[in-house]
Motif scaffolding. Structure first.
Motif, PDB file in Angstrom:
ATOM      1  N   ILE A 154      -5.458 -11.359  10.862  1.00  0.00           N
ATOM      2  CA  ILE A 154      -4.545 -12.026  11.799  1.00  0.00           C
ATOM      3  C   ILE A 154      -3.370 -12.639  11.059  1.00  0.00           C
ATOM      4  O   ILE A 154      -2.211 -12.505  11.468  1.00  0.00           O
ATOM      5  CB  ILE A 154      -5.303 -13.100  12.605  1.00  0.00           C
ATOM      6  CG1 ILE A 154      -6.243 -12.430  13.615  1.00  0.00           C
ATOM      7  CG2 ILE A 154      -4.321 -14.030  13.328  1.00  0.00           C
ATOM      8  CD1 ILE A 154      -7.186 -13.403  14.297  1.00  0.00           C
ATOM      9  N   LEU A 155      -3.647 -13.313   9.961  1.00  0.00           N
ATOM     10  CA  LEU A 155      -2.581 -13.975   9.205  1.00  0.00           C
ATOM     11  C   LEU A 155      -1.600 -12.953   8.640  1.00  0.00           C
ATOM     12  O   LEU A 155      -0.380 -13.162   8.675  1.00  0.00           O
ATOM     13  CB  LEU A 155      -3.179 -14.814   8.071  1.00  0.00           C
ATOM     14  CG  LEU A 155      -4.038 -16.015   8.488  1.00  0.00           C
ATOM     15  CD1 LEU A 155      -4.717 -16.621   7.267  1.00  0.00           C
ATOM     16  CD2 LEU A 155      -3.197 -17.070   9.211  1.00  0.00           C
ATOM     17  N   LEU A 156      -2.128 -11.846   8.130  1.00  0.00           N
ATOM     18  CA  LEU A 156      -1.263 -10.812   7.567  1.00  0.00           C
ATOM     19  C   LEU A 156      -0.434 -10.137   8.661  1.00  0.00           C
ATOM     20  O   LEU A 156       0.766  -9.909   8.490  1.00  0.00           O
ATOM     21  CB  LEU A 156      -2.108  -9.777   6.823  1.00  0.00           C
ATOM     22  CG  LEU A 156      -2.732 -10.251   5.505  1.00  0.00           C
ATOM     23  CD1 LEU A 156      -3.783  -9.261   5.020  1.00  0.00           C
ATOM     24  CD2 LEU A 156      -1.657 -10.452   4.433  1.00  0.00           C
ATOM     25  N   MET A 157      -1.075  -9.806   9.789  1.00  0.00           N
ATOM     26  CA  MET A 157      -0.343  -9.148  10.867  1.00  0.00           C
ATOM     27  C   MET A 157       0.761 -10.048  11.420  1.00  0.00           C
ATOM     28  O   MET A 157       1.877  -9.595  11.671  1.00  0.00           O
ATOM     29  CB  MET A 157      -1.277  -8.743  12.010  1.00  0.00           C
ATOM     30  CG  MET A 157      -0.581  -7.917  13.089  1.00  0.00           C
ATOM     31  SD  MET A 157      -1.570  -7.622  14.581  1.00  0.00           S
ATOM     32  CE  MET A 157      -2.966  -6.746  13.905  1.00  0.00           C
ATOM     33  N   LYS A 158       0.442 -11.308  11.588  1.00  0.00           N
ATOM     34  CA  LYS A 158       1.446 -12.247  12.083  1.00  0.00           C
ATOM     35  C   LYS A 158       2.640 -12.332  11.126  1.00  0.00           C
ATOM     36  O   LYS A 158       3.798 -12.373  11.564  1.00  0.00           O
ATOM     37  CB  LYS A 158       0.817 -13.628  12.264  1.00  0.00           C
ATOM     38  CG  LYS A 158       1.768 -14.717  12.751  1.00  0.00           C
ATOM     39  CD  LYS A 158       2.197 -14.529  14.192  1.00  0.00           C
ATOM     40  CE  LYS A 158       2.912 -15.775  14.689  1.00  0.00           C
ATOM     41  NZ  LYS A 158       3.419 -15.619  16.071  1.00  0.00           N
ATOM     42  N   ALA A 159       2.371 -12.327   9.840  1.00  0.00           N
ATOM     43  CA  ALA A 159       3.456 -12.368   8.856  1.00  0.00           C
ATOM     44  C   ALA A 159       4.295 -11.098   8.905  1.00  0.00           C
ATOM     45  O   ALA A 159       5.512 -11.141   8.699  1.00  0.00           O
ATOM     46  CB  ALA A 159       2.883 -12.572   7.452  1.00  0.00           C
ATOM     47  N   GLU A 160       3.659  -9.964   9.190  1.00  0.00           N
ATOM     48  CA  GLU A 160       4.412  -8.727   9.385  1.00  0.00           C
ATOM     49  C   GLU A 160       5.314  -8.832  10.613  1.00  0.00           C
ATOM     50  O   GLU A 160       6.497  -8.466  10.574  1.00  0.00           O
ATOM     51  CB  GLU A 160       3.450  -7.547   9.556  1.00  0.00           C
ATOM     52  CG  GLU A 160       2.695  -7.160   8.302  1.00  0.00           C
ATOM     53  CD  GLU A 160       1.690  -6.053   8.573  1.00  0.00           C
ATOM     54  OE1 GLU A 160       1.782  -5.018   7.908  1.00  0.00           O
ATOM     55  OE2 GLU A 160       0.822  -6.217   9.457  1.00  0.00           O
ATOM     56  N   LEU A 161       4.739  -9.323  11.711  1.00  0.00           N
ATOM     57  CA  LEU A 161       5.495  -9.417  12.958  1.00  0.00           C
ATOM     58  C   LEU A 161       6.663 -10.396  12.840  1.00  0.00           C
ATOM     59  O   LEU A 161       7.683 -10.243  13.521  1.00  0.00           O
ATOM     60  CB  LEU A 161       4.569  -9.840  14.102  1.00  0.00           C
ATOM     61  CG  LEU A 161       3.456  -8.855  14.452  1.00  0.00           C
ATOM     62  CD1 LEU A 161       2.489  -9.467  15.466  1.00  0.00           C
ATOM     63  CD2 LEU A 161       4.028  -7.543  14.981  1.00  0.00           C
ATOM     64  N   GLU A 162       6.512 -11.386  11.966  1.00  0.00           N
ATOM     65  CA  GLU A 162       7.582 -12.367  11.749  1.00  0.00           C
ATOM     66  C   GLU A 162       8.594 -11.896  10.709  1.00  0.00           C
ATOM     67  O   GLU A 162       9.455 -12.655  10.272  1.00  0.00           O
ATOM     68  CB  GLU A 162       6.981 -13.712  11.328  1.00  0.00           C
ATOM     69  CG  GLU A 162       6.115 -14.370  12.387  1.00  0.00           C
ATOM     70  CD  GLU A 162       6.896 -14.684  13.660  1.00  0.00           C
ATOM     71  OE1 GLU A 162       8.057 -15.130  13.560  1.00  0.00           O
ATOM     72  OE2 GLU A 162       6.339 -14.467  14.768  1.00  0.00           O
ATOM     73  N   GLN A 163       8.454 -10.639  10.284  1.00  0.00           N
ATOM     74  CA  GLN A 163       9.381 -10.014   9.338  1.00  0.00           C
ATOM     75  C   GLN A 163       9.383 -10.707   7.976  1.00  0.00           C
ATOM     76  O   GLN A 163      10.401 -10.800   7.302  1.00  0.00           O
ATOM     77  CB  GLN A 163      10.802  -9.966   9.915  1.00  0.00           C
ATOM     78  CG  GLN A 163      10.881  -9.209  11.233  1.00  0.00           C
ATOM     79  CD  GLN A 163      12.285  -9.081  11.786  1.00  0.00           C
ATOM     80  OE1 GLN A 163      13.240  -8.919  11.022  1.00  0.00           O
ATOM     81  NE2 GLN A 163      12.423  -9.152  13.104  1.00  0.00           N
ATOM     82  N   LEU A 164       8.191 -11.168   7.578  1.00  0.00           N
ATOM     83  CA  LEU A 164       8.053 -11.804   6.275  1.00  0.00           C
ATOM     84  C   LEU A 164       7.528 -10.825   5.234  1.00  0.00           C
ATOM     85  O   LEU A 164       8.032 -10.767   4.107  1.00  0.00           O
ATOM     86  CB  LEU A 164       7.116 -13.014   6.372  1.00  0.00           C
ATOM     87  CG  LEU A 164       6.843 -13.751   5.052  1.00  0.00           C
ATOM     88  CD1 LEU A 164       8.134 -14.384   4.524  1.00  0.00           C
ATOM     89  CD2 LEU A 164       5.762 -14.814   5.247  1.00  0.00           C
ATOM     90  N   ILE A 165       6.506 -10.028   5.598  1.00  0.00           N
ATOM     91  CA  ILE A 165       5.890  -9.113   4.642  1.00  0.00           C
ATOM     92  C   ILE A 165       5.819  -7.699   5.221  1.00  0.00           C
ATOM     93  O   ILE A 165       5.951  -7.498   6.431  1.00  0.00           O
ATOM     94  CB  ILE A 165       4.471  -9.572   4.233  1.00  0.00           C
ATOM     95  CG1 ILE A 165       3.521  -9.550   5.443  1.00  0.00           C
ATOM     96  CG2 ILE A 165       4.519 -10.941   3.578  1.00  0.00           C
ATOM     97  CD1 ILE A 165       2.067  -9.845   5.085  1.00  0.00           C
ATOM     98  N   CYS A 166       5.583  -6.731   4.334  1.00  0.00           N
ATOM     99  CA  CYS A 166       5.377  -5.334   4.742  1.00  0.00           C
ATOM    100  C   CYS A 166       4.584  -4.668   3.618  1.00  0.00           C
ATOM    101  O   CYS A 166       4.125  -5.336   2.689  1.00  0.00           O
ATOM    102  CB  CYS A 166       6.709  -4.622   4.979  1.00  0.00           C
ATOM    103  SG  CYS A 166       7.712  -4.436   3.483  1.00  0.00           S
ATOM    104  N   SER A 167       4.438  -3.362   3.693  1.00  0.00           N
ATOM    105  CA  SER A 167       3.673  -2.652   2.674  1.00  0.00           C
ATOM    106  C   SER A 167       4.406  -2.604   1.341  1.00  0.00           C
ATOM    107  O   SER A 167       5.626  -2.478   1.289  1.00  0.00           O
ATOM    108  CB  SER A 167       3.395  -1.214   3.141  1.00  0.00           C
ATOM    109  OG  SER A 167       4.617  -0.527   3.364  1.00  0.00           O
ATOM    110  N   GLY A 168       3.627  -2.695   0.280  1.00  0.00           N
ATOM    111  CA  GLY A 168       4.150  -2.458  -1.062  1.00  0.00           C
ATOM    112  C   GLY A 168       3.606  -1.133  -1.573  1.00  0.00           C
ATOM    113  O   GLY A 168       3.064  -0.327  -0.816  1.00  0.00           O
ATOM    114  N   ALA A 169       3.745  -0.892  -2.867  1.00  0.00           N
ATOM    115  CA  ALA A 169       3.180   0.317  -3.473  1.00  0.00           C
ATOM    116  C   ALA A 169       1.674   0.154  -3.586  1.00  0.00           C
ATOM    117  O   ALA A 169       1.170  -0.954  -3.803  1.00  0.00           O
ATOM    118  CB  ALA A 169       3.788   0.537  -4.844  1.00  0.00           C
ATOM    119  N   ARG A 170       0.947   1.254  -3.463  1.00  0.00           N
ATOM    120  CA  ARG A 170      -0.504   1.160  -3.610  1.00  0.00           C
ATOM    121  C   ARG A 170      -0.888   0.950  -5.074  1.00  0.00           C
ATOM    122  O   ARG A 170      -0.241   1.452  -5.983  1.00  0.00           O
ATOM    123  CB  ARG A 170      -1.170   2.420  -3.074  1.00  0.00           C
ATOM    124  CG  ARG A 170      -1.171   2.499  -1.564  1.00  0.00           C
ATOM    125  CD  ARG A 170      -2.366   3.275  -1.041  1.00  0.00           C
ATOM    126  NE  ARG A 170      -2.383   4.654  -1.485  1.00  0.00           N
ATOM    127  CZ  ARG A 170      -3.416   5.470  -1.305  1.00  0.00           C
ATOM    128  NH1 ARG A 170      -4.514   5.036  -0.713  1.00  0.00           N
ATOM    129  NH2 ARG A 170      -3.359   6.733  -1.728  1.00  0.00           N
TER     130      ARG A 170
END
Length: 351
Positions: A154-170
């Motif tokens: 939930i915390l990660l998804m919310k941060a994505e939706l707030e345009q704070l984080i996204c995917s990096g390199a694997r």
């Protein structure tokens, strides 16, 4: 125009059988967003639409940020381009957050906790750092933020939706997160109607012929949004009625070039299946009782119609493909499928 013509045009407009793209980001750009929670399968979905597909090329695009993976529609994981991610999230995030509200409440995640977690993410990722989930969980725990598995999600998804984080390199087989500001350029802010118009036009151009309900299913937006987008784009979209159902597509759609032959090993959640609420055009009437298997498992398509499921056993030097046809296949169908199998193996660097 018939229901079979719908299937033929969808395959054509999704570039499965003509003018395939050279780069993974060209595929994603054309499709606007591609469902991507089953990562290995999602990479093959991109490869299917490339002229010289390879798993390494798709992975490279993810590593260097030419393609990003985030929660942006419905919600589930999707591939999107860096230049599209901000306006799309601005458009879709409010509805996703509204849909997630009960889950936020059940997990007792308040705005204060979200904001505190955002500070942790920013501090931990700034300067180009990219962290896997366990590293992020450890940082949150150190800040006295609880991280049972669902809460962390939930915390990660919310941060994505707030345009704070996204995917990096694997890192090996582990996914990482990065700061969006360090992976995607800032783009001009557009108003909601313009964003709706963009999404509507790109969906019906790449996925048409499709219905308003198909768009709503794919995007998570409303019927009213779909109608608004169609009205704004009325000079660029055409409408056709088939069996009393209204379909929309680009005015550039060319009936004469929509091919009816060929075979494809579609990955699970491929856009040719998952992007439509009603999949009857691609599924013969005799197989519609198998819609669960068609929706949630990889499917075999011959002459633009689903004919069965398939699975693969990935070895280091070989790939075993098991075909699970719904009916007995004839010689011509088997030959077409064999070509599709070889293409899949080549994508994975085998054979």
């Amino acid at each position: 125009m018939t229901t079979r013509d719908i299937a033929n045009l969808r395959v054509y407009n999704q570039h499965l059988n003509h003018d395939k793209f050279k780069k993974p980001e060209e595929v994603v750009g054309h499709m606007c967003a591609m469902q991507a929670q089953e990562y290995a399968h999602a990479k093959w979905a991109i490869g299917l639409r490339m002229s010289s597909p390879s798993d390494k090329a798709v992975e490279k695009a993810m590593t260097n940020g030419a393609v990003l993976r985030t929660h942006v529609l419905r919600p589930t994981w999707h591939f999107v381009l860096p230049q599209d991610i901000r306006w799309m999230l601005s458009l879709t995030a409010p509805r996703i957050n509204a849909g997630n509200a009960a889950m936020y409440k059940k997990q007792e995640v308040t705005d204060a906790i979200f904001n505190k977690s955002f500070d942790v993410f920013t501090k931990g990722l700034q300067g180009g750092k990219q962290l896997i989930r366990t590293e992020i969980a450890a940082a949150l725990t150190q800040a006295n933020i609880a991280t049972n598995d669902l809460r962390l999600t939930i915390l990660l998804m919310k941060a994505e939706l707030e345009q704070l984080i996204c995917s990096g390199a694997r890192q090996g087989k582990q996914f990482t997160y990065a700061l969006l500001d360090e992976r995607a350029p800032m783009t001009p802010v557009i108003d909601r109607d313009e964003a709706v118009a963009r999404l509507v036009l790109r969906y019906f151009t790449s996925h048409g012929p499709a219905t308003i309900n198909d768009f709503v299913h794919w995007s998570g937006l409303t019927v009213a949004d779909a109608k608004t987008g169609i009205e704004i784009n009325k000079s660029r979209l055409s409408n056709v009625i088939i069996e009393e159902i209204s379909y929309w597509m680009s005015t550039d759609a060319d009936f004469s070039t929509a091919k009816k032959t060929g075979a494809y090993l579609l990955p699970v959640y491929d856009e040719l299946i998952i992007a439509y609420k009603n999949r009857d055009a691609m599924v013969p009437a005799s197989f519609r009782d198998k819609i669960g298997a068609i929706t949630f498992f990889p499917t075999i398509m011959v002459n633009n119609q689903v004919v069965g499921n398939w699975s693969r056993n990935m070895g280091k030097k070989n790939i075993d493909i098991e075909l699970k046809p719904f009916n007995k296949l004839n010689k011509t169908q088997n030959q077409s499928i064999e070509s599709a199998i070889q293409r899949f193996k080549k994508f994975n660097g085998v054979g």
